[in-house]
Design a protein around this motif. Structure first.
Motif, short mmCIF file in Angstrom:
data_model
loop_
_atom_site.label_atom_id
_atom_site.label_comp_id
_atom_site.label_asym_id
_atom_site.label_seq_id
_atom_site.Cartn_x
_atom_site.Cartn_y
_atom_site.Cartn_z
N ALA A 208 0.87 -1.18 0.00
CA ALA A 208 0.00 0.00 0.00
C ALA A 208 0.90 1.22 0.00
O ALA A 208 1.84 1.31 0.79
CB ALA A 208 -0.89 0.00 1.24
N ASP A 209 0.65 2.17 -0.92
CA ASP A 209 1.50 3.36 -0.95
C ASP A 209 1.06 4.35 0.14
O ASP A 209 0.10 4.10 0.88
CB ASP A 209 1.49 4.01 -2.33
CG ASP A 209 0.11 4.51 -2.76
OD1 ASP A 209 -0.72 4.84 -1.88
OD2 ASP A 209 -0.15 4.57 -3.98
N PHE A 210 1.78 5.45 0.25
CA PHE A 210 1.51 6.40 1.33
C PHE A 210 0.08 6.94 1.29
O PHE A 210 -0.60 7.02 2.31
CB PHE A 210 2.49 7.57 1.26
CG PHE A 210 2.18 8.66 2.25
CD1 PHE A 210 2.51 8.52 3.59
CD2 PHE A 210 1.52 9.82 1.86
CE1 PHE A 210 2.20 9.50 4.52
CE2 PHE A 210 1.20 10.81 2.77
CZ PHE A 210 1.55 10.66 4.10
N LYS A 211 -0.39 7.29 0.11
CA LYS A 211 -1.73 7.84 -0.02
C LYS A 211 -2.79 6.82 0.40
O LYS A 211 -3.76 7.16 1.09
CB LYS A 211 -1.97 8.28 -1.47
CG LYS A 211 -3.31 8.98 -1.69
CD LYS A 211 -3.42 9.46 -3.13
CE LYS A 211 -4.75 10.18 -3.36
NZ LYS A 211 -4.87 10.66 -4.76
N GLU A 212 -2.60 5.56 -0.01
CA GLU A 212 -3.54 4.51 0.37
C GLU A 212 -3.51 4.26 1.87
O GLU A 212 -4.56 4.07 2.51
CB GLU A 212 -3.20 3.24 -0.41
CG GLU A 212 -3.46 3.35 -1.91
CD GLU A 212 -2.83 2.23 -2.71
OE1 GLU A 212 -3.22 2.06 -3.88
OE2 GLU A 212 -1.94 1.52 -2.17
N ALA A 213 -2.31 4.21 2.46
CA ALA A 213 -2.19 4.00 3.90
C ALA A 213 -2.88 5.12 4.67
O ALA A 213 -3.56 4.88 5.67
CB ALA A 213 -0.71 3.92 4.29
N ARG A 214 -2.71 6.36 4.20
CA ARG A 214 -3.35 7.50 4.85
C ARG A 214 -4.87 7.36 4.81
O ARG A 214 -5.56 7.65 5.80
CB ARG A 214 -2.93 8.79 4.16
CG ARG A 214 -3.50 10.05 4.84
CD ARG A 214 -3.04 11.31 4.14
NE ARG A 214 -3.54 11.37 2.78
CZ ARG A 214 -3.22 12.34 1.92
NH1 ARG A 214 -2.36 13.28 2.28
NH2 ARG A 214 -3.72 12.35 0.70
N ARG A 215 -5.39 6.92 3.68
CA ARG A 215 -6.84 6.73 3.56
C ARG A 215 -7.35 5.68 4.55
O ARG A 215 -8.38 5.86 5.21
CB ARG A 215 -7.20 6.29 2.14
CG ARG A 215 -7.14 7.41 1.11
CD ARG A 215 -7.38 6.88 -0.28
NE ARG A 215 -7.47 7.94 -1.26
CZ ARG A 215 -7.54 7.74 -2.56
NH1 ARG A 215 -7.52 6.50 -3.03
NH2 ARG A 215 -7.64 8.77 -3.40
N LEU A 216 -6.62 4.58 4.67
CA LEU A 216 -7.04 3.51 5.58
C LEU A 216 -7.04 3.98 7.03
O LEU A 216 -7.99 3.72 7.78
CB LEU A 216 -6.13 2.30 5.41
CG LEU A 216 -6.22 1.58 4.07
CD1 LEU A 216 -5.10 0.55 3.92
CD2 LEU A 216 -7.58 0.91 3.90
N TYR A 217 -6.00 4.68 7.44
CA TYR A 217 -5.94 5.17 8.81
C TYR A 217 -6.95 6.29 9.06
O TYR A 217 -7.48 6.43 10.17
CB TYR A 217 -4.52 5.62 9.16
CG TYR A 217 -3.70 4.45 9.63
CD1 TYR A 217 -3.61 4.11 10.98
CD2 TYR A 217 -3.06 3.63 8.71
CE1 TYR A 217 -2.89 3.02 11.41
CE2 TYR A 217 -2.34 2.53 9.12
CZ TYR A 217 -2.25 2.22 10.47
OH TYR A 217 -1.56 1.11 10.89
N THR A 218 -7.25 7.07 8.03
CA THR A 218 -8.31 8.07 8.14
C THR A 218 -9.64 7.38 8.43
O THR A 218 -10.40 7.79 9.32
CB THR A 218 -8.44 8.87 6.83
OG1 THR A 218 -7.27 9.67 6.66
CG2 THR A 218 -9.66 9.77 6.84
N ASP A 219 -9.93 6.32 7.69
CA ASP A 219 -11.18 5.58 7.88
C ASP A 219 -11.24 4.90 9.24
O ASP A 219 -12.29 4.88 9.91
CB ASP A 219 -11.34 4.54 6.77
CG ASP A 219 -11.60 5.18 5.41
OD1 ASP A 219 -11.83 6.40 5.36
OD2 ASP A 219 -11.56 4.45 4.40
N PHE A 220 -10.12 4.33 9.70
CA PHE A 220 -10.08 3.71 11.02
C PHE A 220 -10.36 4.76 12.11
O PHE A 220 -11.10 4.49 13.07
CB PHE A 220 -8.72 3.07 11.28
CG PHE A 220 -8.57 1.69 10.70
CD1 PHE A 220 -9.57 0.73 10.83
CD2 PHE A 220 -7.40 1.33 10.04
CE1 PHE A 220 -9.42 -0.55 10.31
CE2 PHE A 220 -7.23 0.05 9.52
CZ PHE A 220 -8.25 -0.89 9.65
#
Length: 236
Positions: A208-220
Motif C-alpha cells: 500500500a502506498d503512502f496515499k492509500e495507507a493514509r486513507r485507511l488510517y483516516t477511515d479507522f
C-alpha cells in the motif's frame, strides 16, 4: 478505487507505518526455514526467514477460531450449570459466540475477518474470567501483534491488522457492557469490514502506498470516533 470515504485524519500515523506496510504485504511470523513455494494456500518464507500469514490456508485460521470458540462455550455452559455465572451473563456471552460461529463457518474466511473474530474471542474469554474468577487463566489468540494458531505457531500481524483488532475489541467490549446495541455494533463492524476489503485491494499488488495507507488510517480513525459517539464517550 475507493471503497469507502469516512473522513480525513491521521496523516502522521500513516506516515509512521508506511515503511512497514511497504516492507511486507501481509501478516508474518519468524521461522528458521527459508523455503519458497509460490502456490495459494501454502506457507511461503522469505530469505530472511519470514513467513507470511496470507499465504497460509484459511482452514488453519477457521480451525483455530472454532476450537477456541467451542472451548469457551463449554466453559460457560459448565459454569452456568454450577451456578458460577448467571443465565443473563451467560446468554450475553453465548450470543456473541453464536455470531462468531456463523461468521467463521466457511473455509473461505478472509484474513482480516479471522483477525477480527479471534480478537472477539479473546475479549469474551477475558470477560468470562472476570465473572468466573476460578476459571483457568485465559491464553489469548492475539497478544500485541502476535497471532497464535491452533498448532502453536506464532504469527505476527501487520500494523493495519493490529489497528483493526483494537477497534473490534472496543466494539465488542461496549456491546457486552450495554453501551452499544446489537444494531450499532453490526453497523460498526460492517464499516471495519469495508476498510479491511479496501486494505486487501491496496495490498493485492504487493504493498500500500503512502496515499492509500493514509486513507485507511483516516477511515479507522473515523470509526473510532463513531464508537465514542455511539457508546456515549465522546470528549467535548
Amino acid at each position: 478505487m475507493r471503497i469507502s470515504n469516512f473522513g480525513f485524519s491521521s496523516v502522521v500515523a500513516a506516515a509512521l507505518i508506511y515503511s512497514a506496510l511497504t516492507s511486507a504485504n501481509a501478516d508474518s511470523v519468524t521461522t528458521t526455514t527459508t523455503t519458497t513455494v509460490d502456490q495459494p494456500g501454502t506457507v511461503v518464507t522469505s530469505p530472511s526467514g519470514t513467513v507470511y500469514l496470507r499465504t497460509a490456508s484459511p482452514t488453519v485460521l477457521v480451525k483455530t477460531i472454532e476450537t477456541r470458540r467451542a472451548n469457551i462455550a463449554k466453559q460457560i455452559d459448565d459454569a452456568c450449570a454450577r451456578g458460577d455465572i448467571t443465565d443473563k451473563q451467560a446468554a450475553a456471552l453465548q450470543r456473541e459466540l453464536k455470531r462468531i460461529a456463523a461468521e467463521s463457518s466457511s473455509t473461505e474466511i478472509t484474513y482480516p475477518a479471522a483477525v477480527m473474530l479471534a480478537q472477539d474471542l479473546d475479549l469474551i474469554g477475558t470477560q468470562y474470567r472476570t465473572v468466573v474468577t476460578t476459571a483457568p487463566v485465559y491464553v489469548p489468540i492475539i497478544e500485541g501483534s502476535h497471532f497464535t494458531v491452533v498448532d502453536g505457531q506464532v504469527l505476527e500481524l501487520d500494523d493495519l491488522s493490529v489497528r483493526r483488532a483494537s477497534l473490534e475489541t472496543r466494539i465488542t467490549k461496549d456491546l457486552l457492557r450495554g453501551r452499544l446495541t446489537d444494531a450499532q455494533a453490526a453497523d460498526l463492524r460492517a464499516k471495519l469490514s469495508i476498510i479491511g476489503a479496501e486494505a486487501a485491494a491496496y495490498q493485492a499488488d504487493g504493498s500500500a502506498d503512502f496515499k492509500e495507507a493514509r486513507r485507511l488510517y483516516t477511515d479507522f480513525d473515523k470509526v473510532a470516533s463513531q464508537i465514542d459517539r455511539m457508546a456515549g464517550k465522546e470528549i467535548n
